[in-house]
Every structure is written in C-alpha cells, then in structure tokens.
Design an enzyme around this catalytic site. Structure first.
Site, PDB file in Angstrom:
ATOM      1  N   ASP A  60      44.727  14.001  35.071  1.00 20.33           N
ATOM      2  CA  ASP A  60      43.707  14.849  35.662  1.00 20.33           C
ATOM      3  C   ASP A  60      43.401  14.252  37.036  1.00 20.33           C
ATOM      4  O   ASP A  60      43.729  13.089  37.295  1.00 20.33           O
ATOM      5  CB  ASP A  60      42.458  14.822  34.766  1.00 20.33           C
ATOM      6  N   VAL A  61      42.787  15.031  37.912  1.00 21.38           N
ATOM      7  CA  VAL A  61      42.533  14.536  39.271  1.00 21.38           C
ATOM      8  C   VAL A  61      41.063  14.230  39.503  1.00 21.38           C
ATOM      9  O   VAL A  61      40.679  13.086  39.745  1.00 21.38           O
ATOM     10  CB  VAL A  61      43.069  15.531  40.323  1.00 21.38           C
ATOM     11  N   ASP A  62      40.196  15.236  39.428  1.00 18.61           N
ATOM     12  CA  ASP A  62      38.778  15.038  39.728  1.00 18.61           C
ATOM     13  C   ASP A  62      38.127  14.080  38.740  1.00 18.61           C
ATOM     14  O   ASP A  62      38.255  14.234  37.526  1.00 18.61           O
ATOM     15  CB  ASP A  62      38.029  16.373  39.689  1.00 18.61           C
ATOM     16  N   MET A  92      32.826  20.442  32.124  1.00 15.93           N
ATOM     17  CA  MET A  92      33.532  19.224  31.736  1.00 15.93           C
ATOM     18  C   MET A  92      33.114  18.754  30.351  1.00 15.93           C
ATOM     19  O   MET A  92      33.846  18.056  29.659  1.00 15.93           O
ATOM     20  CB  MET A  92      33.288  18.118  32.763  1.00 15.93           C
ATOM     21  N   SER A 149      45.451  19.699  37.403  1.00 15.89           N
ATOM     22  CA  SER A 149      44.048  19.756  37.803  1.00 15.89           C
ATOM     23  C   SER A 149      43.472  21.163  37.745  1.00 15.89           C
ATOM     24  O   SER A 149      44.156  22.135  38.069  1.00 15.89           O
ATOM     25  CB  SER A 149      43.913  19.216  39.238  1.00 15.89           C
ATOM     26  N   GLY A 150      42.199  21.232  37.344  1.00 15.77           N
ATOM     27  CA  GLY A 150      41.470  22.486  37.442  1.00 15.77           C
ATOM     28  C   GLY A 150      40.887  22.667  38.829  1.00 15.77           C
ATOM     29  O   GLY A 150      40.220  23.660  39.113  1.00 15.77           O
ATOM     30  N   GLY A 151      41.153  21.688  39.714  1.00 16.46           N
ATOM     31  CA  GLY A 151      40.716  21.764  41.104  1.00 16.46           C
ATOM     32  C   GLY A 151      41.674  22.582  41.942  1.00 16.46           C
ATOM     33  O   GLY A 151      42.478  23.356  41.417  1.00 16.46           O
ATOM     34  N   LYS A 198      45.735  23.160  30.703  1.00 16.81           N
ATOM     35  CA  LYS A 198      46.460  21.898  30.855  1.00 16.81           C
ATOM     36  C   LYS A 198      47.469  21.715  29.724  1.00 16.81           C
ATOM     37  O   LYS A 198      48.570  21.205  29.944  1.00 16.81           O
ATOM     38  CB  LYS A 198      45.475  20.733  30.941  1.00 16.81           C
ATOM     39  N   THR A 222      38.636  19.417  29.075  1.00 15.87           N
ATOM     40  CA  THR A 222      39.875  20.169  29.289  1.00 15.87           C
ATOM     41  C   THR A 222      41.099  19.259  29.179  1.00 15.87           C
ATOM     42  O   THR A 222      42.190  19.719  28.855  1.00 15.87           O
ATOM     43  CB  THR A 222      39.880  20.857  30.662  1.00 15.87           C
TER      44      THR A 222
END
Length: 266
Positions: A60-62, A92, A149-151, A198, A222
C-alpha cells in the site's frame, strides 16, 4: 511450563502448527493466530516465512510507503482538509465502502489539474523511513515489488520513481480533468476504485505472472481484505495504528527495519 491453547484453536491446527503457536506464545509476540472473515488462520512465524520466500511483495502507499495520506494532503492543499480527513479515517477503518468514500471525498475536493501538479511540486510525498532500503533488498533478491494504492496514479508514480519501481508495477486510481484542467471525476473502471480492489489486482498479478506466493503490506482495512488472494498480510503501523488492522494481522510491524531484519535471516 506448558503454554495453554484454547480448544477451538487446537482443533484447527496440525502438530507442526501447534508447536509453532506454542513458541509464539512463549515469546510473547502473540497470544494466538488471528483471523478475519475469509482469512486463513496462520501464525506470526508462518507469515514471516512466507515473507522471506515471497515471489512478489505488494505495498500500500498512503501511510505505508509514504508518511501521509495523499488524498488528505490534497484536500488540505485545496482548503477542505477537515471534511475529508474524517472520511478517510472511516474508509481506512472499514466502516464505509472504499468506492463510496473515494467518490464523496473527491466531490468535496474537486481539485484541478494545476492544483495536483502544484501539490506534487510544493509538497512531494515523504517516504517512510526504511522503505527505500527494503525495496532495494527485495530487488536484489529478484523479488517483484508492486505498489497497489487507492490513491492517485499521478502521485504514486512519483513515489515509484523514487524507489526504482517500474511504472507498470503501479496500480492506482486515475483522476479525470476537462480540457481546461477542471476536475471531471475519476476512472471508475480501475479495480483500485472499488471495494476489494486490491485483492482483484493481486489475483490479476497471479494470473499474469504465475506467482504462488504474494505478500501484501499495508496499514488499512482495504489492505487486510486483500488476503486472500495474497498468501500473507503484514500490518504496518509505522505511521498510523488502526486498531482493527492491528488486531487482525498475523504479523504486525511498526518499522520497515523489522522486515529487513527478517530478510537477513536467509
């Protein structure tokens, strides 16, 4: 002194798993294997072994690879930070669907292309301590590294470049803009725009590359939901601790140094 194992857990474990569990209990690392809906019961030692032997690792990123939540930073930059931060917390934590939270937050932000570009220039995402060294070590071991990512892809690609991760290993959401640069929505066809996205990406990676052992690492609900199809999930609390994720992770770490140390055992 013999470690006590609840009967309902004993019934679901092989002898090898039981021995593994007892050693975990004696060390004080965990009281029992944790499980969530759809998640295969496993021990911390098993999760560590899967990580050491992973063919691919997905991050994941954020709040994991980078210190902040990209969408929250964008909201602050656009002057609507408070309204969006609460929605991010709920998303989240798993209390609302990701797609709903993403759509609602973006409808408040309504960022222009110029604002997004200026955010990246003026406030570039800050890498979490140790991530660069960890990715380098994984690459040295010929482990494929992906960012899921969800970003937003425009921000995540900037992160990928800093970590020498190929851009075709990036899966993230795409913002849409009108010809004049005004916000026009987001690409809802991307798997990362959907609840469970994801996991969808990980299934795609398994089909495309033939991976049998993929590990997912992240801080949010997620990310937790992506296992299965991921072989193992590692919860990350180095930037923010989400209690639900911590409780349901077989292996929960608060620094990437812990993961680097695990790789050094080989």
């Amino acid at each position: 002194m013999t470690a006590r194992v609840p009967a309902q857990i004993r019934l679901n474990l092989s002898t090898g798993d039981l021995n593994e569990l007892v050693s975990v209990e004696k060390s004080g690392s965990a009281s029992h294997p944790r499980a969530h809906s759809g998640f295969t019961m496993t021990t911390i030692a098993h999760a560590q072994e899967l990580f050491r032997r992973a063919e691919a690792v997905c991050f994941d990123v954020d709040s994991t690879v980078i210190r902040e939540e990209g969408i929250d930073e964008l909201a602050k930059f656009c002057g609507v930070g408070d309204a969006v931060t609460e929605m991010t917390r709920r998303a989240m934590g798993g209390s609302v669907s990701f797609h709903t939270a993403l759509s609602e937050r973006l409808s408040i932000i309504k960022c222009s292309r110029e604002q997004v570009n200026k955010l990246i220039t003026d406030h570039p995402p800050q890498l979490t301590t140790g991530i660069k060294e960890l990715v380098e070590k994984l690459h040295q071991r010929n482990v494929k590294v992906f960012l899921i990512s969800g970003g937003f892809r425009c921000i995540v690609e900037h992160v990928a470049s800093q970590l020498n991760i190929p851009l075709h290993h990036v899966y993230a959401n795409r913002l849409k803009f009108y010809f004049n640069g005004e916000y026009a929505g987001f690409d809802e066809s991307q798997p990362t725009a959907q609840t469970g996205g994801k996991g969808t990406v990980i299934r795609m990676l398994k089909e495309q590359y033939g991976f049998e052992n993929i590990v997912m690492i992240g801080d949010g609900a997620t990310d937790l939901e992506a296992c299965p199809p991921a072989s193992a999930f590692i919860g990350f609390g180095g930037n923010v601790v989400r209690q639900q994720v911590k409780e349901k992770s077989s292996w929960y770490v608060t620094s990437f140094g812990e993961l680097l140390k695990e790789l050094e055992k080989i």
